[in-house]
Design a protein around this motif. Structure first.
Motif, PDB file in Angstrom:
ATOM      1  N   VAL A  63       0.755  -0.897   0.125  1.00 29.55           N
ATOM      2  CA  VAL A  63       0.004   0.034  -0.110  1.00 29.55           C
ATOM      3  C   VAL A  63       0.847   1.323   0.042  1.00 29.55           C
ATOM      4  O   VAL A  63       0.518   2.209  -0.836  1.00 29.55           O
ATOM      5  CB  VAL A  63      -1.000   0.225   1.178  1.00 29.55           C
ATOM      6  N   ALA A  64       2.024   1.169   0.800  1.00 29.41           N
ATOM      7  CA  ALA A  64       2.650   2.408   0.835  1.00 29.41           C
ATOM      8  C   ALA A  64       3.452   2.501  -0.473  1.00 29.41           C
ATOM      9  O   ALA A  64       3.742   3.540  -0.954  1.00 29.41           O
ATOM     10  CB  ALA A  64       3.896   2.229   1.872  1.00 29.41           C
ATOM     11  N   ALA A  65       3.934   1.478  -1.199  1.00 28.77           N
ATOM     12  CA  ALA A  65       4.733   1.777  -2.366  1.00 28.77           C
ATOM     13  C   ALA A  65       3.769   2.177  -3.431  1.00 28.77           C
ATOM     14  O   ALA A  65       4.073   3.196  -4.445  1.00 28.77           O
ATOM     15  CB  ALA A  65       5.257   0.270  -2.730  1.00 28.77           C
ATOM     16  N   VAL A  66       2.566   1.671  -3.526  1.00 30.95           N
ATOM     17  CA  VAL A  66       1.379   2.158  -4.405  1.00 30.95           C
ATOM     18  C   VAL A  66       1.079   3.660  -4.106  1.00 30.95           C
ATOM     19  O   VAL A  66       1.176   4.536  -5.115  1.00 30.95           O
ATOM     20  CB  VAL A  66       0.124   1.090  -4.224  1.00 30.95           C
ATOM     21  N   GLY A  67       0.894   4.093  -3.053  1.00 30.08           N
ATOM     22  CA  GLY A  67       0.650   5.269  -2.805  1.00 30.08           C
ATOM     23  C   GLY A  67       1.673   6.315  -2.940  1.00 30.08           C
ATOM     24  O   GLY A  67       1.688   7.475  -3.521  1.00 30.08           O
ATOM     25  N   GLY A  68       3.022   5.729  -2.838  1.00 30.42           N
ATOM     26  CA  GLY A  68       4.281   6.535  -3.067  1.00 30.42           C
ATOM     27  C   GLY A  68       4.768   6.410  -4.672  1.00 30.42           C
ATOM     28  O   GLY A  68       5.557   7.302  -4.994  1.00 30.42           O
ATOM     29  N   MET A  69       4.010   5.930  -5.636  1.00 31.01           N
ATOM     30  CA  MET A  69       4.108   5.918  -6.787  1.00 31.01           C
ATOM     31  C   MET A  69       2.889   6.856  -7.507  1.00 31.01           C
ATOM     32  O   MET A  69       3.179   7.362  -8.524  1.00 31.01           O
ATOM     33  CB  MET A  69       4.013   4.482  -7.300  1.00 31.01           C
ATOM     34  N   THR A 125      11.954  -3.338   2.079  1.00 32.38           N
ATOM     35  CA  THR A 125      10.698  -4.136   1.427  1.00 32.38           C
ATOM     36  C   THR A 125       9.733  -3.054   0.713  1.00 32.38           C
ATOM     37  O   THR A 125       9.477  -3.376  -0.542  1.00 32.38           O
ATOM     38  CB  THR A 125       9.926  -4.407   2.413  1.00 32.38           C
ATOM     39  N   LEU A 126       9.801  -1.869   0.835  1.00 33.25           N
ATOM     40  CA  LEU A 126       9.064  -0.732   0.156  1.00 33.25           C
ATOM     41  C   LEU A 126       9.805  -0.492  -1.174  1.00 33.25           C
ATOM     42  O   LEU A 126       9.107  -0.711  -2.129  1.00 33.25           O
ATOM     43  CB  LEU A 126       9.143   0.558   1.106  1.00 33.25           C
ATOM     44  N   ALA A 127      11.243  -0.687  -1.188  1.00 28.33           N
ATOM     45  CA  ALA A 127      11.802  -0.372  -2.495  1.00 28.33           C
ATOM     46  C   ALA A 127      11.691  -1.419  -3.526  1.00 28.33           C
ATOM     47  O   ALA A 127      11.662  -1.363  -4.590  1.00 28.33           O
ATOM     48  CB  ALA A 127      13.363  -0.104  -2.062  1.00 28.33           C
ATOM     49  N   VAL A 128      11.665  -3.013  -2.651  1.00 31.67           N
ATOM     50  CA  VAL A 128      11.387  -3.978  -3.466  1.00 31.67           C
ATOM     51  C   VAL A 128      10.326  -3.896  -4.291  1.00 31.67           C
ATOM     52  O   VAL A 128       9.917  -4.077  -5.470  1.00 31.67           O
ATOM     53  CB  VAL A 128      11.286  -5.238  -2.751  1.00 31.67           C
ATOM     54  N   VAL A 129       8.871  -3.529  -3.604  1.00 27.57           N
ATOM     55  CA  VAL A 129       7.671  -3.565  -4.171  1.00 27.57           C
ATOM     56  C   VAL A 129       7.728  -2.288  -5.298  1.00 27.57           C
ATOM     57  O   VAL A 129       7.486  -2.221  -6.308  1.00 27.57           O
ATOM     58  CB  VAL A 129       6.462  -3.107  -3.223  1.00 27.57           C
ATOM     59  N   ASP A 130       8.560  -1.416  -5.043  1.00 28.15           N
ATOM     60  CA  ASP A 130       8.767  -0.111  -5.811  1.00 28.15           C
ATOM     61  C   ASP A 130       9.399  -0.411  -7.183  1.00 28.15           C
ATOM     62  O   ASP A 130       8.811  -0.395  -8.158  1.00 28.15           O
ATOM     63  CB  ASP A 130       9.187   1.090  -5.094  1.00 28.15           C
ATOM     64  N   ASP A 131      10.365  -1.329  -6.922  1.00 28.83           N
ATOM     65  CA  ASP A 131      10.917  -1.796  -8.113  1.00 28.83           C
ATOM     66  C   ASP A 131      10.186  -2.552  -8.906  1.00 28.83           C
ATOM     67  O   ASP A 131      10.361  -2.639 -10.212  1.00 28.83           O
ATOM     68  CB  ASP A 131      12.276  -2.568  -7.599  1.00 28.83           C
TER      69      ASP A 131
END
Length: 439
Positions: free
Chosen positions: A123-129, A183-189
């Motif tokens: 959720v944080a990665a989606v919001g951060g993108m 973990t956030l960066a992994v999802v972001d990638d």
């Protein structure tokens, strides 16, 4: 007013958003942090050399080096690439192979294997993108919409830079915060790879892409049987990369697909499988050579004779900087806060919302993938691409400085707490080995 999350009803179970990881995960995280810290330094060095060289009287030599085509006879396979294109398409495939290994490990034995634990970084990665993209689109729509193709530029987080900054300024920060950023960066990638494959693929040819499945399948069969013959795996990987590149899909996707084929678990079911072995072997190549060389060729934006006023007011530049600095921080922090608010989950007792704000700001350090998307969106060497490079560098520096202001203060607070605990332990006569946590 405390910035810790409010306590919920003690009679009902609560779920921690950040929790301490197991010892194998903690050791793996420490290995990644050490390597990425060095890689982040080399990445920064490559970018600085490129900036200095491209703004020096020898700028033409820098441009000539990046534009040199080492194999002009490779036109039939679309391999008549310049050195800068080889760095972006070829060397970054190594980086994305390591990303693929890391992604699979997270899904099999890491934070993302449990859907409840994976919910927060996803959720944080989606919001951060999503928010950086929306900010970029809003800015460029208001200016006429000419730069809309670059909407994905401010959505990526550079894990090497971010972890390097965190390692330098966060010696006493909670381990859970570091685990969250990784973990956030992994999802972001993963999301960034998906964006590149779907939205930045031109002249798509399905036959080479289908043909690429053959070497990828053979590569997967060999690694599943633990046949790590370099003389077989490397040619298969090169063949897969060549076919994916010829299909029009960005060739770095081949690296991710190859990484996904590698088994994570050992023969005995343990977590030390071939994926971890290959990651430890190839991560130094990625962090120590592939990414710094890419940065050297990608970051060389010349400001000699440039109209700085026009650059600063360019909607592309404003959208990228605002997306990285504001969009990333608000998107990650806001989505995490909303998840905690509506699921009754709360932060681990060792972590405050101020800590999370610092990490959310740090996620605005975008470099490798942001520069890559900029080249794919506007074409390498164009005026728009040069403005993108300037914007990514400026936004990343601003985000890192703001994160440092927050995290240095928090790190000092945690250092005082640790020192106080050591003093109390000395008074109680606890042996040093237990004070260090080695017991």
């Amino acid at each position: 007013m405390s910035d810790r999350a409010p306590h919920t009803d003690p009679s009902r179970p609560t779920r921690r958003l950040f929790s301490r990881t197991s010892w194998p995960e903690a050791r793996f995280l420490a290995d990644v942090l050490r390597t990425e810290t060095v890689g982040g330094g080399l990445l920064l060095l490559g970018a600085v050399i490129a900036l200095v060289w491209s703004n020096s009287p020898w700028e033409s030599a820098y441009q000539a080096l990046g534009g040199w085509v080492p194999w002009a006879g490779g036109a039939g396979l679309h391999l008549d690439l310049s050195l800068s294109a080889w760095a972006a398409d070829g060397l970054l495939a190594v980086f994305f192979f390591v990303v693929g290994l890391e992604l699979k490990r997270e899904f099999v034995v890491g934070e993302l294997r449990d859907p409840r634990r994976a919910a927060l970084p996803v959720v944080a990665a989606v919001g951060g993108m999503a928010l950086p993209a929306l900010i970029y689109v809003a800015v460029n729509l208001a200016a006429g919409g000419d730069g809309l193709r670059g909407w994905a530029i401010p959505t990526a987080t550079d894990i090497a830079f971010a972890l390097a900054v965190l390692a330098v300024i966060g010696s006493h920060l909670p381990q859970g915060l570091r685990a969250f950023l990784l973990t956030l960066a992994v999802v972001d990638d993963l999301l960034a790879i998906t964006v590149i494959a779907i939205f930045y693929t031109d002249d798509f040819s399905p036959l080479p892409l289908l043909a690429a499945l053959a070497p990828i399948a053979v590569f997967g069969l060999l690694v599943q049987r633990r046949r790590t013959w370099w003389w077989a795996l490397i040619p298969l990987a090169v063949a897969a990369w060549t076919l994916v590149h010829a299909s029009g899909v960005h060739a770095t996707v081949a690296g991710v697909l190859l990484g996904f084929t590698v088994p994570v678990l050992g023969r005995d079911g343990g977590t030390h499988g071939l994926a971890e072995h290959l990651e430890h072997r190839w991560r130094p190549v990625s962090a120590g050579f592939a990414v710094p060389v890419f940065a050297f060729f990608a970051a060389g934006v010349s400001l000699r004779g440039a109209d700085l006023g026009a650059i600063v007011t360019d909607p592309i530049v404003i959208g990228v900087v605002a997306g990285l600095v504001v969009g990333k921080a608000v998107g990650i922090f806001g989505s995490t806060f909303l998840l905690a608010r509506f699921t009754r989950a709360r932060l681990d007792e060792d972590i405050t919302w101020t800590d999370l704000l610092g990490v959310a700001l740090l996620a605005g350090v975008g470099f490798t993938v942001s520069l890559l998307i900029g080249e794919l969106a506007f074409g390498a060497g164009t005026a728009a691409d040069d403005n993108v490079k300037a914007a990514v560098l400026a936004g990343s520096v601003i985000a890192a400085m703001l994160a440092a202001v927050v995290l240095v203060r928090r790190n000092a607070a945690y250092r005082r707490i640790a020192e106080a605990e050591l003093v109390d332990a000395d008074r109680d006569g606890v042996p040093d080995v237990y004070q260090r946590g080695d017991g």
